[in-house]
Design an enzyme around this catalytic site. Structure first.
Site, PDB file in Angstrom:
ATOM      1  N   THR A  60      55.511 -62.458  80.608  1.00 17.46           N
ATOM      2  CA  THR A  60      56.832 -63.075  80.696  1.00 17.46           C
ATOM      3  C   THR A  60      57.653 -62.605  79.503  1.00 17.46           C
ATOM      4  O   THR A  60      57.095 -62.332  78.436  1.00 17.46           O
ATOM      5  CB  THR A  60      56.731 -64.612  80.717  1.00 17.46           C
ATOM      6  OG1 THR A  60      58.056 -65.164  80.792  1.00 17.46           O
ATOM      7  CG2 THR A  60      56.025 -65.163  79.500  1.00 17.46           C
ATOM      8  N   THR A  93      59.185 -68.028  83.932  1.00 15.44           N
ATOM      9  CA  THR A  93      58.481 -67.162  84.892  1.00 15.44           C
ATOM     10  C   THR A  93      57.050 -67.667  84.995  1.00 15.44           C
ATOM     11  O   THR A  93      56.511 -68.188  84.025  1.00 15.44           O
ATOM     12  CB  THR A  93      58.514 -65.709  84.365  1.00 15.44           C
ATOM     13  OG1 THR A  93      59.821 -65.196  84.562  1.00 15.44           O
ATOM     14  CG2 THR A  93      57.508 -64.810  85.067  1.00 15.44           C
ATOM     15  N   ARG A 132      69.465 -56.335  89.966  1.00 14.51           N
ATOM     16  CA  ARG A 132      68.622 -56.066  88.791  1.00 14.51           C
ATOM     17  C   ARG A 132      67.171 -56.484  89.102  1.00 14.51           C
ATOM     18  O   ARG A 132      66.916 -57.557  89.614  1.00 14.51           O
ATOM     19  CB  ARG A 132      69.148 -56.854  87.590  1.00 14.51           C
ATOM     20  CG  ARG A 132      68.308 -56.699  86.319  1.00 14.51           C
ATOM     21  CD  ARG A 132      67.324 -57.838  86.162  1.00 14.51           C
ATOM     22  NE  ARG A 132      66.615 -57.779  84.882  1.00 14.51           N
ATOM     23  CZ  ARG A 132      65.553 -58.528  84.587  1.00 14.51           C
ATOM     24  NH1 ARG A 132      65.088 -59.386  85.466  1.00 14.51           N
ATOM     25  NH2 ARG A 132      64.950 -58.423  83.439  1.00 14.51           N
ATOM     26  N   VAL A 133      66.241 -55.616  88.769  1.00 12.31           N
ATOM     27  CA  VAL A 133      64.826 -55.934  88.959  1.00 12.31           C
ATOM     28  C   VAL A 133      64.149 -55.877  87.596  1.00 12.31           C
ATOM     29  O   VAL A 133      64.326 -54.920  86.841  1.00 12.31           O
ATOM     30  CB  VAL A 133      64.167 -54.926  89.936  1.00 12.31           C
ATOM     31  CG1 VAL A 133      62.660 -55.161  90.010  1.00 12.31           C
ATOM     32  CG2 VAL A 133      64.788 -55.056  91.326  1.00 12.31           C
ATOM     33  N   GLY A 134      63.394 -56.919  87.285  1.00 12.91           N
ATOM     34  CA  GLY A 134      62.716 -56.975  85.989  1.00 12.91           C
ATOM     35  C   GLY A 134      61.301 -56.424  86.064  1.00 12.91           C
ATOM     36  O   GLY A 134      60.955 -55.647  86.961  1.00 12.91           O
TER      37      GLY A 134
HETATM   38  N1  ASP Z   1      60.234 -61.107  82.809  1.00 11.30           N
HETATM   39  C1  ASP Z   1      61.199 -61.734  83.672  1.00 11.30           C
HETATM   40  C2  ASP Z   1      62.277 -60.746  83.999  1.00 11.30           C
HETATM   41  O1  ASP Z   1      62.694 -60.014  83.135  1.00 11.30           O
HETATM   42  C3  ASP Z   1      61.819 -62.950  83.058  1.00 11.30           C
HETATM   43  C4  ASP Z   1      60.877 -63.909  82.379  1.00 11.30           C
HETATM   44  O2  ASP Z   1      59.729 -63.612  82.160  1.00 11.30           O
HETATM   45  O3  ASP Z   1      61.304 -65.024  82.051  1.00 11.30           O
HETATM   46  O4  ASP Z   1      62.748 -60.745  85.116  1.00 11.30           O
END
Ligand code: ASP
Length: 365
Positions: A269, A219, A246-248
């Site tokens: 991240t 990310t 799905r939303v992070g």
């Molecule tokens: N935080 C991001 C998510 O969960 C993934 C990542 O940081 O690699 O969508």
């Protein structure tokens, strides 16, 4: 009688042990890696954590370093041009990372469980606390620019899916076919996750029964300080094999991104669900505000907190929940804090000098 005497003792013992029980079960909250704030930083970026190791071929390491440098150059140039702002720096830097195809954002995004790409991004400025975000977009070339458009050209903070795409189209942002995001590396990662699943039903349920497998890399995010204002932004393709829809945390203000001139700018991240539940980016700013901690200390504590959470999907070599952040305070103190093996990052100081850091120490030979 003896029994009655033993009861208070047992209660005391339980009270003493209970608070440390999570630590005993999942490991300690040892000091997360990173720290050592760098002074006088005006723009800093990250490319996620755990994506580069001693096994990464040197030419790949060079490509990542070059992309980070290009992103910092582009952001610094835009920001320091007449009329430039910290938001300009964040957006320009993230666009370069999105376009590079080397990170889990923009062109290099990972795949959902059904083999598509759904991208999330957000941006925030620290003076008026304006913010914008998009989630689950599939045809917007630069989600960070769409997030900025939502912030500046609508009265909303977060637009998702088709609505966000229509908005981007109306505001003349670059639209690409979904196939633009197809990339071999992320496709191979998806195949790998599928192959390693012990229980095929877990595909349908969106569970992961391959605990040692990491499903998120790269990310991207940026924090900037220019003209007295902080800004932060984050962009991602999310987690490999995520369920469609799905939303992070990356497009969630306060979870993956936060900027507040009184405290700090943060881009995160890691495994997004925990960043949402623990509101990590805002938690860091709150620690600065209410406890008077430095941004670095606050970031270290927030990541240490992640290390005490018992997880159902542990990552190899990581205690608790894997995650990392970059933070920048209004005076220009910058640091990265993370609990993975490494965090890809770089920064520019006010004199325009660019530094990129893939490893804490010199790269393994
Ligand atoms: N935080 C991001 C998510 O969960 C993934 C990542 O940081 O690699 O969508």
């Amino acid at each position: 009688m003896r029994v009655w005497k033993a009861v208070p003792l047992a209660v005391v013992a339980v009270c003493l042990v209970l608070p440390v029980l999570p630590v005993l079960l999942v490991g300690d909250a040892a000091e997360p890696a990173g720290g050592e704030p760098v002074k006088d930083v005006v723009l800093a970026i990250h490319g996620g954590e755990g994506d580069v190791s001693s096994k990464t071929p040197p030419d790949q390491v060079k490509k990542v370093e070059k992309a980070l440098k290009d992103a910092l150059d582009a952001g610094y140039k835009k920001m320091t041009a007449p009329g430039g702002t910290s938001l300009d720096g964040v957006e320009a830097a993230i666009r370069v990372l999105e376009d590079s195809g080397l990170f889990d954002a923009g062109k290099g995004s990972v795949f959902t469980h059904d083999g598509h790409n759904e991208l999330d991004a957000s941006i925030m400025e620290g003076k008026d606390k304006k913010a914008g975000a998009v989630a689950s977009v599939t045809i917007v070339k630069n989600p960070i620019s769409a997030a900025r458009a939502v912030m500046e050209k609508s009265r909303y903070v977060l637009l998702v899916g088709r609505g966000a795409e229509m908005f981007a189209l109306e505001h003349k942002l670059e639209i690409v076919p979904p196939s633009y995001f197809w990339n071999q590396k992320s496709w191979d990662e998806l195949q790998d996750v599928w192959k390693k699943k012990k229980d095929p039903r877990s595909r349908r349920e969106g569970r992961d029964d391959t605990p040692a497998r990491r499903r998120h890399f790269g990310t991207v995010g940026a924090v900037a300080r220019w003209d007295g204002t902080l800004a932060a932004g984050t962009s991602t393709g999310g987690l490999t094999d995520k369920l469609p829809g799905r939303v992070g945390d990356s497009p969630i203000i306060g979870a993956g991104t936060y900027a507040d001139n009184a405290t700090c700018a943060v881009s995160a991240t890691g495994i997004g669900e925990y960043f949402i539940r623990y509101v990590i980016a805002h938690d860091i700013a709150a620690r600065v505000k209410y406890l008077g901690h430095s941004a670095d200390k606050a970031a270290g504590e927030a990541i240490a907190q992640l290390q005490t959470i018992p997880v159902t999907e542990p990552t190899e070599g990581v205690k608790g929940v894997e995650g990392g952040v970059i933070v920048l305070d209004p005076k220009g103190n910058f640091s990265a804090r993370y609990n993975s093996t490494q965090m890809t990052r770089g920064y520019v100081t006010s004199d325009g000098v660019v530094t990129v850091r893939l490893f804490d120490k010199d790269p393994p030979k």
